[in-house]
Design a protein around this motif. Structure first.
Motif, PDB file in Angstrom:
ATOM      1  N   THR A  40       0.841  -1.193   0.000  1.00  0.00           N
ATOM      2  CA  THR A  40       0.000   0.000   0.000  1.00  0.00           C
ATOM      3  C   THR A  40       0.876   1.242   0.000  1.00  0.00           C
ATOM      4  OG1 THR A  40      -1.753  -1.146   1.190  1.00  0.00           O
ATOM      5  CG2 THR A  40      -1.785   1.256   1.272  1.00  0.00           C
ATOM      6  N   VAL A  41       0.508   2.207  -0.824  1.00  0.00           N
ATOM      7  CA  VAL A  41       1.260   3.457  -0.961  1.00  0.00           C
ATOM      8  C   VAL A  41       0.350   4.614  -0.574  1.00  0.00           C
ATOM      9  CG1 VAL A  41       2.370   4.992  -2.625  1.00  0.00           C
ATOM     10  CG2 VAL A  41       2.692   2.538  -2.807  1.00  0.00           C
ATOM     11  N   VAL A  42       0.956   5.602   0.084  1.00  0.00           N
ATOM     12  CA  VAL A  42       0.251   6.824   0.444  1.00  0.00           C
ATOM     13  C   VAL A  42       1.052   7.993  -0.112  1.00  0.00           C
ATOM     14  CG1 VAL A  42      -0.594   8.280   2.326  1.00  0.00           C
ATOM     15  CG2 VAL A  42      -0.538   5.781   2.603  1.00  0.00           C
ATOM     16  N   ILE A  43       0.368   8.908  -0.778  1.00  0.00           N
ATOM     17  CA  ILE A  43       0.979  10.158  -1.216  1.00  0.00           C
ATOM     18  C   ILE A  43       0.147  11.278  -0.611  1.00  0.00           C
ATOM     19  CG2 ILE A  43       1.497  11.664  -3.169  1.00  0.00           C
ATOM     20  CD1 ILE A  43       1.900   9.106  -4.830  1.00  0.00           C
ATOM     21  N   ALA A  44       0.818  12.178   0.090  1.00  0.00           N
ATOM     22  CA  ALA A  44       0.106  13.278   0.744  1.00  0.00           C
ATOM     23  C   ALA A  44       0.761  14.599   0.370  1.00  0.00           C
ATOM     24  CB  ALA A  44       0.123  13.098   2.258  1.00  0.00           C
ATOM     25  N   LEU A  45      -0.061  15.605   0.147  1.00  0.00           N
ATOM     26  CA  LEU A  45       0.405  16.962  -0.126  1.00  0.00           C
ATOM     27  C   LEU A  45      -0.078  17.866   0.991  1.00  0.00           C
ATOM     28  CD1 LEU A  45      -0.439  17.172  -3.925  1.00  0.00           C
ATOM     29  CD2 LEU A  45       1.820  16.942  -2.904  1.00  0.00           C
ATOM     30  N   LEU A  46       0.851  18.617   1.567  1.00  0.00           N
ATOM     31  CA  LEU A  46       0.532  19.540   2.652  1.00  0.00           C
ATOM     32  C   LEU A  46       1.054  20.912   2.278  1.00  0.00           C
ATOM     33  CD1 LEU A  46       1.230  16.594   3.930  1.00  0.00           C
ATOM     34  CD2 LEU A  46       1.073  17.820   6.069  1.00  0.00           C
ATOM     35  N   LYS A  47       0.271  21.948   2.525  1.00  0.00           N
ATOM     36  CA  LYS A  47       0.661  23.328   2.249  1.00  0.00           C
ATOM     37  C   LYS A  47       0.686  24.078   3.571  1.00  0.00           C
ATOM     38  CE  LYS A  47       1.297  27.069  -0.271  1.00  0.00           C
ATOM     39  NZ  LYS A  47       2.631  27.531  -0.415  1.00  0.00           N
ATOM     40  N   ALA A  48       1.883  24.362   4.069  1.00  0.00           N
ATOM     41  CA  ALA A  48       2.037  25.036   5.351  1.00  0.00           C
ATOM     42  C   ALA A  48       1.710  26.520   5.228  1.00  0.00           C
ATOM     43  CB  ALA A  48       3.465  24.876   5.853  1.00  0.00           C
ATOM     44  N   LYS A  49       1.175  27.089   6.310  1.00  0.00           N
ATOM     45  CA  LYS A  49       1.036  28.537   6.377  1.00  0.00           C
ATOM     46  C   LYS A  49       2.443  29.123   6.360  1.00  0.00           C
ATOM     47  CE  LYS A  49      -3.245  28.359   9.021  1.00  0.00           C
ATOM     48  NZ  LYS A  49      -3.897  28.602  10.321  1.00  0.00           N
ATOM     49  N   PRO A  50       2.636  30.296   5.738  1.00  0.00           N
ATOM     50  CA  PRO A  50       3.987  30.855   5.593  1.00  0.00           C
ATOM     51  C   PRO A  50       4.789  30.936   6.889  1.00  0.00           C
ATOM     52  CG  PRO A  50       2.445  32.107   4.268  1.00  0.00           C
ATOM     53  CD  PRO A  50       1.620  31.133   5.086  1.00  0.00           C
ATOM     54  N   ASP A  51       4.137  31.247   7.988  1.00  0.00           N
ATOM     55  CA  ASP A  51       4.871  31.377   9.251  1.00  0.00           C
ATOM     56  C   ASP A  51       5.021  30.045   9.996  1.00  0.00           C
ATOM     57  OD1 ASP A  51       2.108  31.382   9.695  1.00  0.00           O
ATOM     58  OD2 ASP A  51       2.294  32.517  11.552  1.00  0.00           O
ATOM     59  N   CYS A  52       4.565  28.941   9.384  1.00  0.00           N
ATOM     60  CA  CYS A  52       4.603  27.635  10.051  1.00  0.00           C
ATOM     61  C   CYS A  52       5.439  26.596   9.305  1.00  0.00           C
ATOM     62  CB  CYS A  52       3.184  27.099  10.212  1.00  0.00           C
ATOM     63  SG  CYS A  52       2.141  28.108  11.281  1.00  0.00           S
ATOM     64  N   VAL A  53       6.092  26.990   8.218  1.00  0.00           N
ATOM     65  CA  VAL A  53       6.811  26.025   7.381  1.00  0.00           C
ATOM     66  C   VAL A  53       7.848  25.239   8.188  1.00  0.00           C
ATOM     67  CG1 VAL A  53       8.338  25.765   5.382  1.00  0.00           C
ATOM     68  CG2 VAL A  53       6.392  27.328   5.264  1.00  0.00           C
ATOM     69  N   HIS A 112      -5.007  16.012  13.702  1.00  0.00           N
ATOM     70  CA  HIS A 112      -5.960  16.859  14.423  1.00  0.00           C
ATOM     71  C   HIS A 112      -5.453  18.304  14.536  1.00  0.00           C
ATOM     72  CE1 HIS A 112      -9.098  17.975  17.207  1.00  0.00           C
ATOM     73  NE2 HIS A 112      -8.193  18.392  18.073  1.00  0.00           N
ATOM     74  N   GLU A 113      -4.152  18.471  14.666  1.00  0.00           N
ATOM     75  CA  GLU A 113      -3.568  19.796  14.872  1.00  0.00           C
ATOM     76  C   GLU A 113      -3.202  20.529  13.581  1.00  0.00           C
ATOM     77  OE1 GLU A 113      -0.282  19.178  17.501  1.00  0.00           O
ATOM     78  OE2 GLU A 113      -1.567  18.923  19.235  1.00  0.00           O
ATOM     79  N   THR A 114      -3.388  19.902  12.440  1.00  0.00           N
ATOM     80  CA  THR A 114      -2.940  20.519  11.187  1.00  0.00           C
ATOM     81  C   THR A 114      -3.644  21.833  10.864  1.00  0.00           C
ATOM     82  OG1 THR A 114      -4.457  19.145   9.894  1.00  0.00           O
ATOM     83  CG2 THR A 114      -2.167  18.366  10.107  1.00  0.00           C
ATOM     84  N   GLU A 115      -4.837  22.034  11.375  1.00  0.00           N
ATOM     85  CA  GLU A 115      -5.544  23.293  11.095  1.00  0.00           C
ATOM     86  C   GLU A 115      -4.725  24.503  11.521  1.00  0.00           C
ATOM     87  OE1 GLU A 115      -9.462  23.497  12.717  1.00  0.00           O
ATOM     88  OE2 GLU A 115     -10.101  21.644  11.749  1.00  0.00           O
ATOM     89  N   ARG A 116      -3.935  24.341  12.567  1.00  0.00           N
ATOM     90  CA  ARG A 116      -3.121  25.460  13.066  1.00  0.00           C
ATOM     91  C   ARG A 116      -1.953  25.775  12.139  1.00  0.00           C
ATOM     92  NH1 ARG A 116      -1.036  24.476  18.742  1.00  0.00           N
ATOM     93  NH2 ARG A 116      -0.835  22.334  18.047  1.00  0.00           N
ATOM     94  N   TRP A 117      -1.454  24.781  11.399  1.00  0.00           N
ATOM     95  CA  TRP A 117      -0.218  24.959  10.623  1.00  0.00           C
ATOM     96  C   TRP A 117      -0.415  24.977   9.119  1.00  0.00           C
ATOM     97  CZ3 TRP A 117       0.752  19.874  13.307  1.00  0.00           C
ATOM     98  CH2 TRP A 117       1.006  20.068  14.667  1.00  0.00           C
ATOM     99  N   LEU A 118      -1.529  24.435   8.644  1.00  0.00           N
ATOM    100  CA  LEU A 118      -1.706  24.285   7.201  1.00  0.00           C
ATOM    101  C   LEU A 118      -2.748  25.252   6.655  1.00  0.00           C
ATOM    102  CD1 LEU A 118      -1.743  20.387   6.846  1.00  0.00           C
ATOM    103  CD2 LEU A 118       0.214  21.951   6.757  1.00  0.00           C
ATOM    104  N   GLU A 119      -2.553  25.656   5.398  1.00  0.00           N
ATOM    105  CA  GLU A 119      -3.507  26.546   4.734  1.00  0.00           C
ATOM    106  C   GLU A 119      -4.794  25.833   4.360  1.00  0.00           C
ATOM    107  OE1 GLU A 119      -1.570  28.491   1.463  1.00  0.00           O
ATOM    108  OE2 GLU A 119      -0.465  29.832   2.807  1.00  0.00           O
ATOM    109  N   GLU A 120      -4.713  24.525   4.188  1.00  0.00           N
ATOM    110  CA  GLU A 120      -5.882  23.722   3.830  1.00  0.00           C
ATOM    111  C   GLU A 120      -5.661  22.310   4.349  1.00  0.00           C
ATOM    112  OE1 GLU A 120      -4.652  22.466  -0.683  1.00  0.00           O
ATOM    113  OE2 GLU A 120      -5.362  24.512  -0.349  1.00  0.00           O
TER     114      GLU A 120
END
Length: 98
Positions: free
Chosen positions: A2-15, A74-82
């Motif tokens: 099984t393979v997982v590919i994930a894309l995450l876009k950090a908020k500029p101040d959280c990269v 659960h915490e990604t809302e604080r760091w990610l744009e989406e």
């Protein structure tokens, strides 16, 4: 496999914080039974691409049920744009360089 590919876009101040958290996830995942690969790639845009391989779907499911993974998600809302974009698949053909 099984393979997982994930894309995450950090908020500029959280990269940098997102990078550190992903490095921690990679270290922890390395010790999971059935985890074959967990690669974190940083993109010029401040985003991240993750490539994960597991021996089977059960190992992948166990990874996503691990407390440190559920906490991170659960915490990604604080760091990610989406919300992270996550895709799952099963390896049909592959090659490994010798």
């Amino acid at each position: 496999m099984t393979v997982v590919i994930a894309l995450l876009k950090a908020k500029p101040d959280c990269v940098d914080e997102v990078e550190q958290r992903l490095r921690d996830l990679q270290r922890r995942t390395r010790d999971e039974p059935g985890a074959l690969e967990y690669a974190v790639h940083r993109r010029d845009s401040g985003g991240f691409l993750l490539y994960e391989r597991y021996v089977d779907q059960a190992a992948c499911d166990a990874h996503f049920a691990a407390p440190y993974v559920t906490e991170f998600l659960h915490e990604t809302e604080r760091w990610l744009e989406e919300a992270p974009r996550v895709e799952f698949g099963h390896v049909l053909v592959s090659f490994q360089p010798v």
